[in-house]
Design a protein around this motif. Structure first.
Motif, PDB file in Angstrom:
ATOM      1  N   ARG A  31       0.825  -1.209   0.000  1.00 13.96           N
ATOM      2  CA  ARG A  31       0.000   0.000   0.000  1.00 13.96           C
ATOM      3  C   ARG A  31       0.859   1.259   0.000  1.00 13.96           C
ATOM      4  NH1 ARG A  31      -3.157  -2.983   3.530  1.00 13.96           N
ATOM      5  NH2 ARG A  31      -2.435  -1.851   5.352  1.00 13.96           N
ATOM      6  N   ALA A  35       0.925   4.120  -2.836  1.00  8.48           N
ATOM      7  CA  ALA A  35       0.712   5.537  -2.510  1.00  8.48           C
ATOM      8  C   ALA A  35       1.832   6.403  -3.090  1.00  8.48           C
ATOM      9  CB  ALA A  35       0.605   5.727  -1.002  1.00  8.48           C
ATOM     10  N   TYR A  38       1.234   6.600  -6.871  1.00  5.85           N
ATOM     11  CA  TYR A  38       0.029   7.413  -7.080  1.00  5.85           C
ATOM     12  C   TYR A  38       0.364   8.902  -6.971  1.00  5.85           C
ATOM     13  CZ  TYR A  38      -4.885   8.805  -6.320  1.00  5.85           C
ATOM     14  OH  TYR A  38      -6.128   9.369  -6.405  1.00  5.85           O
ATOM     15  N   THR A  39       1.056   9.291  -5.906  1.00  5.92           N
ATOM     16  CA  THR A  39       1.391  10.703  -5.723  1.00  5.92           C
ATOM     17  C   THR A  39       2.402  11.183  -6.756  1.00  5.92           C
ATOM     18  OG1 THR A  39       2.981  10.081  -4.003  1.00  5.92           O
ATOM     19  CG2 THR A  39       0.816  10.816  -3.273  1.00  5.92           C
ATOM     20  N   ASN A  50      -9.841   6.000 -12.154  1.00  6.56           N
ATOM     21  CA  ASN A  50      -9.985   4.803 -11.335  1.00  6.56           C
ATOM     22  C   ASN A  50     -11.130   3.939 -11.860  1.00  6.56           C
ATOM     23  OD1 ASN A  50     -11.082   4.221  -7.958  1.00  6.56           O
ATOM     24  ND2 ASN A  50      -9.754   2.977  -9.188  1.00  6.56           N
ATOM     25  N   SER A  91     -10.072  11.960 -12.183  1.00  7.05           N
ATOM     26  CA  SER A  91      -9.753  13.008 -11.225  1.00  7.05           C
ATOM     27  C   SER A  91     -10.280  14.357 -11.690  1.00  7.05           C
ATOM     28  CB  SER A  91      -8.238  13.073 -10.988  1.00  7.05           C
ATOM     29  OG  SER A  91      -7.545  13.214 -12.202  1.00  7.05           O
ATOM     30  N   THR A 160      -3.432  -0.771  -7.435  1.00  7.11           N
ATOM     31  CA  THR A 160      -3.480  -0.399  -6.023  1.00  7.11           C
ATOM     32  C   THR A 160      -2.821  -1.471  -5.170  1.00  7.11           C
ATOM     33  OG1 THR A 160      -5.583  -1.498  -5.580  1.00  7.11           O
ATOM     34  CG2 THR A 160      -5.672   0.783  -6.361  1.00  7.11           C
ATOM     35  N   SER A 164      -6.863  -1.162  -0.366  1.00 12.46           N
ATOM     36  CA  SER A 164      -6.652   0.295  -0.462  1.00 12.46           C
ATOM     37  C   SER A 164      -7.965   1.006  -0.768  1.00 12.46           C
ATOM     38  CB  SER A 164      -5.633   0.597  -1.564  1.00 12.46           C
ATOM     39  OG  SER A 164      -4.410  -0.004  -1.305  1.00 12.46           O
ATOM     40  N   LYS A 166      -9.766   3.184   0.841  1.00  9.67           N
ATOM     41  CA  LYS A 166      -9.973   4.578   1.226  1.00  9.67           C
ATOM     42  C   LYS A 166      -9.362   5.571   0.247  1.00  9.67           C
ATOM     43  CE  LYS A 166     -10.524   3.622   6.080  1.00  9.67           C
ATOM     44  NZ  LYS A 166     -10.076   3.859   7.428  1.00  9.67           N
ATOM     45  N   ILE A 167      -8.408   5.155  -0.552  1.00  8.51           N
ATOM     46  CA  ILE A 167      -7.732   6.095  -1.449  1.00  8.51           C
ATOM     47  C   ILE A 167      -8.340   6.117  -2.847  1.00  8.51           C
ATOM     48  CG2 ILE A 167      -5.940   4.525  -2.277  1.00  8.51           C
ATOM     49  CD1 ILE A 167      -3.971   6.910  -1.993  1.00  8.51           C
TER      50      ILE A 167
END
Length: 186
Positions: A31, A35, A38-39, A50, A91, A160, A164, A166-167
């Motif tokens: 995870r 992250a 992803y960032t 997504n 997004s 992901t 995961s 929540k993201i």
């Protein structure tokens, strides 16, 4: 009481503790790695789209119904066909979705991806440079046919980490639909 539960069609599921799976050290590392990727993609100015699927309740949760038979009317178990919603939320707020009868498999997901690629070609001219598709690691997303299609079509993708939820923004959409906060009308 057991006889009446069996006759009414009640079933019991063993409840398992998902916390053990979620908190395994390897899953935490995966995870964190997700992250970071992803960032990094967001910092590069990429848009994240997504994609995920969710089962949709298509009944009032009855497991029995009245059925007309040769000998009259009887109370029998009824299996209602399920529906699956596949959604791709960007997004930038865009949404591409499809509703399926039954469950998702890799062939159906392949067709969804090919149709999504056509729609992205129409709406975003350089989408392969500007957009990254975000997928979880379910079987249809990591199947050979899906991987072949994404490689052949040069589709940028990020997977992901385990659990995961929540993201990923599409889970918020599914939660809102299922709770009734978003109502889809005519």
């Amino acid at each position: 009481l057991k006889v009446s539960k069996r006759r009414l069609g009640y079933k019991f599921k063993k409840v398992t503790n998902k916390q053990d799976y979620v908190n395994k050290p390897i899953n935490k590392i995966l995870r964190q790695r997700f992250a970071r990727v992803y960032t990094e993609e967001l910092w590069r100015g990429k848009r994240i789209f997504n994609i995920d699927e969710s089962a949709i309740a298509t009944s009032d949760n009855r497991s029995m119904s009245w059925i007309k038979t040769k000998s009259g009317i009887a109370l029998l178990p009824q299996r209602l066909s399920g529906r699956t919603l596949i959604a791709c939320i960007g997004s930038d707020g865009s949404l591409f979705s499809a509703v399926l009868k039954g469950q998702l498999n890799e062939v159906v997901f392949y067709y969804y991806l090919s149709r999504l690629a056509q729609q992205l070609d129409i709406h975003y001219s350089n989408w392969r440079k500007d957009i990254v598709l975000l997928l979880d690691n379910c079987t249809s997303h990591v199947s050979k046919i899906t991987q072949w299609f994404m490689t052949t079509m040069n589709i940028p993708v990020c997977f992901t980490g385990p659990a995961s939820y929540k993201i990923v923004p599409v889970e918020l959409l599914f939660g809102s639909l299922k709770s009734g906060r978003i109502v889809v009308g005519d």
